[in-house]
Design a protein around this motif. Structure first.
Motif, PDB file in Angstrom:
ATOM      1  N   MET A  63     -21.686 -14.173  37.147  1.00  0.00           N
ATOM      2  CA  MET A  63     -21.364 -13.254  36.071  1.00  0.00           C
ATOM      3  C   MET A  63     -20.936 -13.989  34.804  1.00  0.00           C
ATOM      4  N   TYR A  64     -20.108 -15.009  34.969  1.00  0.00           N
ATOM      5  CA  TYR A  64     -19.612 -15.751  33.815  1.00  0.00           C
ATOM      6  C   TYR A  64     -20.662 -16.720  33.272  1.00  0.00           C
ATOM      7  N   MET A  65     -21.555 -17.189  34.129  1.00  0.00           N
ATOM      8  CA  MET A  65     -22.657 -18.015  33.655  1.00  0.00           C
ATOM      9  C   MET A  65     -23.579 -17.205  32.753  1.00  0.00           C
ATOM     10  N   PHE A  66     -23.806 -15.943  33.115  1.00  0.00           N
ATOM     11  CA  PHE A  66     -24.617 -15.061  32.275  1.00  0.00           C
ATOM     12  C   PHE A  66     -23.926 -14.793  30.934  1.00  0.00           C
ATOM     13  N   ILE A  67     -22.616 -14.605  30.979  1.00  0.00           N
ATOM     14  CA  ILE A  67     -21.871 -14.373  29.738  1.00  0.00           C
ATOM     15  C   ILE A  67     -21.946 -15.606  28.830  1.00  0.00           C
ATOM     16  N   ALA A  68     -21.837 -16.802  29.422  1.00  0.00           N
ATOM     17  CA  ALA A  68     -21.954 -18.033  28.639  1.00  0.00           C
ATOM     18  C   ALA A  68     -23.349 -18.157  28.034  1.00  0.00           C
ATOM     19  N   ALA A  69     -24.383 -17.800  28.795  1.00  0.00           N
ATOM     20  CA  ALA A  69     -25.750 -17.833  28.282  1.00  0.00           C
ATOM     21  C   ALA A  69     -25.921 -16.851  27.127  1.00  0.00           C
ATOM     22  N   LEU A  70     -25.296 -15.678  27.252  1.00  0.00           N
ATOM     23  CA  LEU A  70     -25.347 -14.695  26.174  1.00  0.00           C
ATOM     24  C   LEU A  70     -24.656 -15.228  24.924  1.00  0.00           C
ATOM     25  N   SER A  71     -23.545 -15.924  25.096  1.00  0.00           N
ATOM     26  CA  SER A  71     -22.840 -16.504  23.947  1.00  0.00           C
ATOM     27  C   SER A  71     -23.683 -17.572  23.265  1.00  0.00           C
ATOM     28  N   PHE A  72     -24.359 -18.403  24.056  1.00  0.00           N
ATOM     29  CA  PHE A  72     -25.262 -19.402  23.480  1.00  0.00           C
ATOM     30  C   PHE A  72     -26.376 -18.733  22.691  1.00  0.00           C
ATOM     31  N   LEU A  73     -26.919 -17.664  23.256  1.00  0.00           N
ATOM     32  CA  LEU A  73     -27.988 -16.937  22.574  1.00  0.00           C
ATOM     33  C   LEU A  73     -27.479 -16.330  21.271  1.00  0.00           C
ATOM     34  N   GLY A 124     -28.557  -6.194  36.608  1.00  0.00           N
ATOM     35  CA  GLY A 124     -28.963  -6.407  37.990  1.00  0.00           C
ATOM     36  C   GLY A 124     -27.913  -7.163  38.788  1.00  0.00           C
ATOM     37  N   ASP A 125     -27.266  -8.120  38.139  1.00  0.00           N
ATOM     38  CA  ASP A 125     -26.194  -8.873  38.791  1.00  0.00           C
ATOM     39  C   ASP A 125     -25.048  -7.958  39.188  1.00  0.00           C
ATOM     40  N   ARG A 126     -24.673  -7.054  38.299  1.00  0.00           N
ATOM     41  CA  ARG A 126     -23.596  -6.107  38.615  1.00  0.00           C
ATOM     42  C   ARG A 126     -24.033  -5.119  39.704  1.00  0.00           C
ATOM     43  N   TYR A 127     -25.316  -4.752  39.703  1.00  0.00           N
ATOM     44  CA  TYR A 127     -25.837  -3.855  40.740  1.00  0.00           C
ATOM     45  C   TYR A 127     -25.708  -4.498  42.119  1.00  0.00           C
ATOM     46  N   LEU A 128     -26.102  -5.768  42.211  1.00  0.00           N
ATOM     47  CA  LEU A 128     -25.989  -6.475  43.486  1.00  0.00           C
ATOM     48  C   LEU A 128     -24.535  -6.607  43.927  1.00  0.00           C
ATOM     49  N   TYR A 136     -24.609 -10.374  48.203  1.00  0.00           N
ATOM     50  CA  TYR A 136     -24.553 -10.861  46.822  1.00  0.00           C
ATOM     51  C   TYR A 136     -24.473 -12.383  46.744  1.00  0.00           C
ATOM     52  N   SER A 137     -23.544 -12.978  47.496  1.00  0.00           N
ATOM     53  CA  SER A 137     -23.327 -14.422  47.406  1.00  0.00           C
ATOM     54  C   SER A 137     -24.528 -15.219  47.881  1.00  0.00           C
ATOM     55  N   SER A 138     -25.315 -14.663  48.790  1.00  0.00           N
ATOM     56  CA  SER A 138     -26.491 -15.385  49.282  1.00  0.00           C
ATOM     57  C   SER A 138     -27.691 -15.226  48.361  1.00  0.00           C
ATOM     58  N   ILE A 139     -27.738 -14.108  47.634  1.00  0.00           N
ATOM     59  CA  ILE A 139     -28.863 -13.872  46.712  1.00  0.00           C
ATOM     60  C   ILE A 139     -28.586 -14.484  45.345  1.00  0.00           C
ATOM     61  N   MET A 140     -27.440 -14.166  44.766  1.00  0.00           N
ATOM     62  CA  MET A 140     -27.125 -14.613  43.413  1.00  0.00           C
ATOM     63  C   MET A 140     -26.317 -15.910  43.459  1.00  0.00           C
ATOM     64  N   THR A 141     -26.985 -16.985  43.782  1.00  0.00           N
ATOM     65  CA  THR A 141     -26.353 -18.307  43.763  1.00  0.00           C
ATOM     66  C   THR A 141     -26.371 -18.850  42.343  1.00  0.00           C
ATOM     67  N   LYS A 143     -27.738 -21.559  41.397  1.00  0.00           N
ATOM     68  CA  LYS A 143     -29.100 -22.047  41.140  1.00  0.00           C
ATOM     69  C   LYS A 143     -30.013 -20.897  40.738  1.00  0.00           C
ATOM     70  N   ALA A 144     -29.912 -19.783  41.460  1.00  0.00           N
ATOM     71  CA  ALA A 144     -30.714 -18.611  41.114  1.00  0.00           C
ATOM     72  C   ALA A 144     -30.327 -18.084  39.738  1.00  0.00           C
ATOM     73  N   CYS A 145     -29.031 -18.133  39.433  1.00  0.00           N
ATOM     74  CA  CYS A 145     -28.542 -17.706  38.124  1.00  0.00           C
ATOM     75  C   CYS A 145     -29.154 -18.552  37.009  1.00  0.00           C
ATOM     76  N   ALA A 146     -29.180 -19.865  37.195  1.00  0.00           N
ATOM     77  CA  ALA A 146     -29.762 -20.764  36.192  1.00  0.00           C
ATOM     78  C   ALA A 146     -31.250 -20.496  36.004  1.00  0.00           C
ATOM     79  N   HIS A 147     -31.941 -20.247  37.106  1.00  0.00           N
ATOM     80  CA  HIS A 147     -33.378 -19.955  37.026  1.00  0.00           C
ATOM     81  C   HIS A 147     -33.632 -18.645  36.280  1.00  0.00           C
ATOM     82  N   LEU A 148     -32.810 -17.646  36.519  1.00  0.00           N
ATOM     83  CA  LEU A 148     -32.968 -16.362  35.840  1.00  0.00           C
ATOM     84  C   LEU A 148     -32.713 -16.488  34.340  1.00  0.00           C
ATOM     85  N   ILE A 149     -31.705 -17.262  33.975  1.00  0.00           N
ATOM     86  CA  ILE A 149     -31.410 -17.481  32.552  1.00  0.00           C
ATOM     87  C   ILE A 149     -32.584 -18.173  31.869  1.00  0.00           C
TER      88      ILE A 149
END
Length: 337
Positions: A63-73, A124-128, A136-141, A143-149
């Motif tokens: 969740m926080y990795m996505f927020i950091a990516a949004l801040s970079f964007l 989608g992250d919040r949905y999971l 959740y922990s097995s799907i949204m790792t 590594k998967a987070c970085a790939h999605l970003i």
């Protein structure tokens, strides 16, 4: 410099002049200082979000990795438009080449499309996390987070190629004065002196495809979340509070973008469009870190801890706080979500 509408005799590209915000000298100074302060605060706030997520161990979660990516964007997004706007207040006749205008428009559209994809992935992250917490922990790792970003940025920059290709084929007969503070599609379309119906269809179709699809997927995720919350335990209701910030950002972003781009040419009003453009290209990038930081207890605790330890100053100075930097950061681990 002008171009005729015929084919085969186009030997030069046009040069555009920005109109910006025509007003008196005193108003120009106030606007310049306001937008300059907003830009500086936006860059600092979003940079702090990135650094806090990077340095605080308890925030090393998707969740926080996505927020950091949004801040970079958002830093990239606001840098595409605001410096150009500020230069218009200083330079009497701010000009830009045809190539420079197309590059600016491409980067702006690409970042906007990337944000649509990223906000959808965050939903989608919040949905999971809420509807399928056991997996959740097995799907949204991480590594998967970085790939999605990365995928969000790749899709965003790829989706804009077709639109810019068609916009670049438009012919401009002059006077090439853009009634805007950056190269935006509606303002450029108003200057075209040839039939632009094909370009309009391509742009309108792509806009609908990206914006509305991402918006519907995001809303579907939250509908499923609400349905799950209705009969959930208290802990899941508490988890839902993390969605409020994201939903606020989504509402502001999609509201302005849909108004600007998902509408026919007949509805364009360039003077009103400039005001709306300020909202999503200047104001929203500043609001995002404030919304997330003020509503998230983990961010608040990390910021308070960093401030007490003078780590925020260390982040900007690049120092190591007399060798105690790493030890201080480890204490953040006691703040669990």
């Amino acid at each position: 410099m002008t171009l005729s509408g015929g084919r085969g005799n186009q030997t030069a590209k046009p040069e555009f002049t920005f109109e910006g915000f025509p007003s008196g000298h005193n108003v120009q100074i106030v606007l310049f200082l306001t937008f300059l302060l907003t830009y500086i605060l936006t860059v600092i706030a979003n940079f702090l979000i990135i650094m806090i997520v990077k340095e605080a161990p308890n925030l090393h979660m998707p969740m926080y990795m996505f927020i950091a990516a949004l801040s970079f964007l958002e830093i990239c997004y606001v840098t595409v438009t605001t410096p150009n706007m500020l230069s218009i207040f200083i330079v009497e006749h701010k000009r830009i080449s045809f190539e420079g205008c197309m590059v600016q428009l491409y980067i702006f559209f690409s970042l906007g499309s990337s944000e649509c994809f990223l906000l959808t992935v965050m939903a989608g992250d919040r949905y999971l996390a809420i509807c399928n917490p056991l997996r959740y922990s097995s799907i949204m790792t991480l590594k998967a987070c970085a790939h999605l970003i990365l995928l969000c940025f790749l899709c965003g920059f790829s989706a804009s190629v077709l639109t810019i290709t068609f916009i670049a084929t438009l012919h401009f007969c002059g006077p090439n004065r853009i009634n805007h503070f950056f190269c935006d599609y509606p303002a450029l379309l108003a200057l075209s002196c040839v039939d632009s119906s094909t370009t309009e269809v391509v742009f309108f179709t792509l806009s609908w495809s990206i914006v509305l699809t991402c918006f519907l997927l995001t809303m579907t995720s939250y509908i499923c979340i609400v349905v799950t919350i209705v009969n959930s335990v208290r802990g899941q209701r508490k988890t839902f509070s993390t969605c409020v910030s994201h939903l606020t950002v989504v509402s502001i972003f999609y509201g302005s973008v849909i108004f600007m781009y998902v509408r026919p040419k007949a509805k364009y009003n360039l003077n009103n469009d400039k005001v709306v453009s300020v909202v999503y290209s200047v104001v929203t990038p500043l609001l995002n870190p404030l919304i997330y930081a003020l509503r998230n207890k983990n961010f608040q605790r990390a910021i308070q801890h960093f401030r007490k330890k003078n780590i925020l100053l260390t982040l900007f100075s690049g120092g190591r706080n007399d060798g105690k930097f790493g030890d201080d950061l480890k204490t953040c681990q006691k703040y669990q979500q």
